[in-house]
Design an enzyme around this catalytic site. Structure first.
Site, PDB file in Angstrom:
ATOM      1  NE  ARG A  58      -1.971  -1.318   3.477  1.00  0.00           N
ATOM      2  CZ  ARG A  58      -3.154  -1.844   3.775  1.00  0.00           C
ATOM      3  NH1 ARG A  58      -4.145  -1.074   4.075  1.00  0.00           N
ATOM      4  NH2 ARG A  58      -3.316  -3.150   3.785  1.00  0.00           N
ATOM      5  CB  THR A  59       3.720   2.506   1.937  1.00  0.00           C
ATOM      6  OG1 THR A  59       3.040   2.191   3.160  1.00  0.00           O
ATOM      7  CG2 THR A  59       4.434   3.818   2.112  1.00  0.00           C
ATOM      8  CE  LYS A  86      23.774  -8.274  -9.631  1.00  0.00           C
ATOM      9  NZ  LYS A  86      23.762  -7.473 -10.834  1.00  0.00           N
ATOM     10  NE  ARG A 108       7.872   0.900   4.023  1.00  0.00           N
ATOM     11  CZ  ARG A 108       6.639   0.511   4.306  1.00  0.00           C
ATOM     12  NH1 ARG A 108       6.302  -0.747   4.126  1.00  0.00           N
ATOM     13  NH2 ARG A 108       5.740   1.356   4.748  1.00  0.00           N
ATOM     14  CG  HIS A 136       5.393   4.761   8.104  1.00  0.00           C
ATOM     15  ND1 HIS A 136       5.339   5.487   6.941  1.00  0.00           N
ATOM     16  CD2 HIS A 136       4.726   3.593   7.847  1.00  0.00           C
ATOM     17  CE1 HIS A 136       4.686   4.781   6.027  1.00  0.00           C
ATOM     18  NE2 HIS A 136       4.299   3.632   6.553  1.00  0.00           N
TER      19      HIS A 136
HETATM   20  C1  NCD Z   1       3.096  -0.107   8.354  1.00  0.00           C
HETATM   21  C2  NCD Z   1       4.580  -0.158   8.185  1.00  0.00           C
HETATM   22  O1  NCD Z   1       5.088  -0.662   7.190  1.00  0.00           O
HETATM   23  O2  NCD Z   1       5.235   0.329   9.092  1.00  0.00           O
HETATM   24  N1  NCD Z   1       2.337  -0.404   7.228  1.00  0.00           N
HETATM   25  C3  NCD Z   1       2.164   0.499   6.254  1.00  0.00           C
HETATM   26  O3  NCD Z   1       2.927   1.411   6.055  1.00  0.00           O
HETATM   27  N2  NCD Z   1       1.058   0.354   5.518  1.00  0.00           N
HETATM   28  C4  NCD Z   1       2.639  -0.892   9.494  1.00  0.00           C
HETATM   29  C5  NCD Z   1       2.854  -2.370   9.471  1.00  0.00           C
HETATM   30  O4  NCD Z   1       3.590  -2.897   8.659  1.00  0.00           O
HETATM   31  O5  NCD Z   1       2.270  -3.008  10.351  1.00  0.00           O
END
Ligand code: NCD
Length: 320
Positions: A58-59, A86, A108, A136
């Protein structure tokens, strides 16, 4: 406009007025998204690179959609198949990318602090899409916008954050943001999933759901982050659901008009009962996803304005 940051690395260094500026802009984008009004000019001519060293659905798709809605050229680097595997270091990857002149870099990474480090090595605006257990920020901002739209305000609310707080960057960013906006925060978790030093957070701490949920306006559930655990944190998932899972019986302790949130992905039957998650009268989980796109549009818009201003000033300097 008050938003002067060059990067969005966390909530920690944002001022409440910057948070409000961002949420106000995101609010208009959310309305325009619903109305089908496009803004392809905002990031036109800019290149956005998404670098996800950890899996995400989703992100990553939310950032991709946000960039495309604003007219950016969006590229997804598949880090699972990249040179990182690598043996290339994070810094080498950053320098290689930097040489391609991206404008917006969305990152990320599994290690706390990795995104900050990267931001120091590149010439573009960096957005943290989640780093280890650290922050986040866009998740906390989308949660804030969802709360503000549902409750009509973002201050003086009783907000419970429940579950695996120790491993959660979502919880950390939310505690920082909701605290800055002067809400009362309660953390509810078994002692094994409560972070150390929690006393300094300016929150109330509970290990009983019924006590903690009493009269709250917002119930924010967190996923049990099994991938960040090295065993022994909970007796069993069944036992965890029994004590800390949100079901109708426990939710009845919250205010009658309380909302239920979850950042996703959800473990139904572990931290949340499926019926509660799908209850359209209380659950705002789908709205969170919707607000995610709007918040990321706003964040990239504001950072791009600052980036363009900085570059214009640099050009002026070289011309003198
Ligand atoms: C969160 C994350 O990755 O920190 N999810 C997200 O961003 N949709 C929370 C999670 O993974 O539980």
């Amino acid at each position: 406009m008050t938003f002067n940051a060059a990067h969005l690395l966390g909530i920690e260094h944002l001022h409440p007025t910057e948070i409000t500026t961002l949420l106000d802009l995101a609010d208009t984008y959310a309305n325009d998204n619903r109305a089908g009004i496009a803004h392809k000019d905002v990031l036109a001519g800019l290149t956005q690179v998404n670098m996800f060293f950890e899996n995400s659905t989703r992100t990553q798709s939310s950032f991709e959609l946000a960039g495309k809605r604003l007219g950016a050229d969006v590229m997804n680097m598949s880090m699972a198949t990249s040179s990182v595997k690598k043996g290339e270091t994070l810094i080498d990857t950053a320098l290689t990318l930097n040489a391609m002149h991206p404008d917006l870099l969305v990152v990320r990474h599994g290690s706390s602090g990795a995104v900050d480090l990267l931001a120091q090595k590149v010439n573009c605006a960096v957005l943290n899409a989640g780093d280890g257990r650290h922050e986040h920020p866009t998740q906390a901002l989308l949660d804030a916008l969802t709360i503000r739209r549902a409750k009509g305000r973002l201050h003086r609310l009783n907000i419970a954050i429940c579950g695996d707080i120790a491993h959660s960057r979502v919880a950390r960013s939310n505690i920082l943001l909701l605290g800055k906006m002067e809400n009362r925060i309660r953390l509810i978790a078994p002692p094994t999933l409560m972070p150390s030093g929690v006393q300094e957070f300016g929150v109330e701490v509970y290990d009983d759901m019924r006590e903690g949920l009493k009269d709250v306006d917002v119930v924010m559930m967190l996923r049990l982050q099994k991938e960040r655990m090295d065993g022994g944190f909970i007796p069993s998932e069944r036992e965890y659901f029994h004590r800390f899972g949100l079901d109708a019986e426990k939710f009845a302790y919250a205010k009658e008009d309380a909302i239920v949130m979850h950042p996703g992905p959800m473990n139904r039957g572990v931290e949340i009962d499926g019926t509660i998650a799908d209850d359209i009268n209380h659950s705002v989980i789908q709205t969170q996803v919707e607000m995610g796109v709007a918040v990321r549009m706003a964040a990239m818009d504001l950072l791009a304005r600052n980036l363009r201003a900085r570059r214009a000033a640099e050009q002026q300097d070289t011309m003198v």
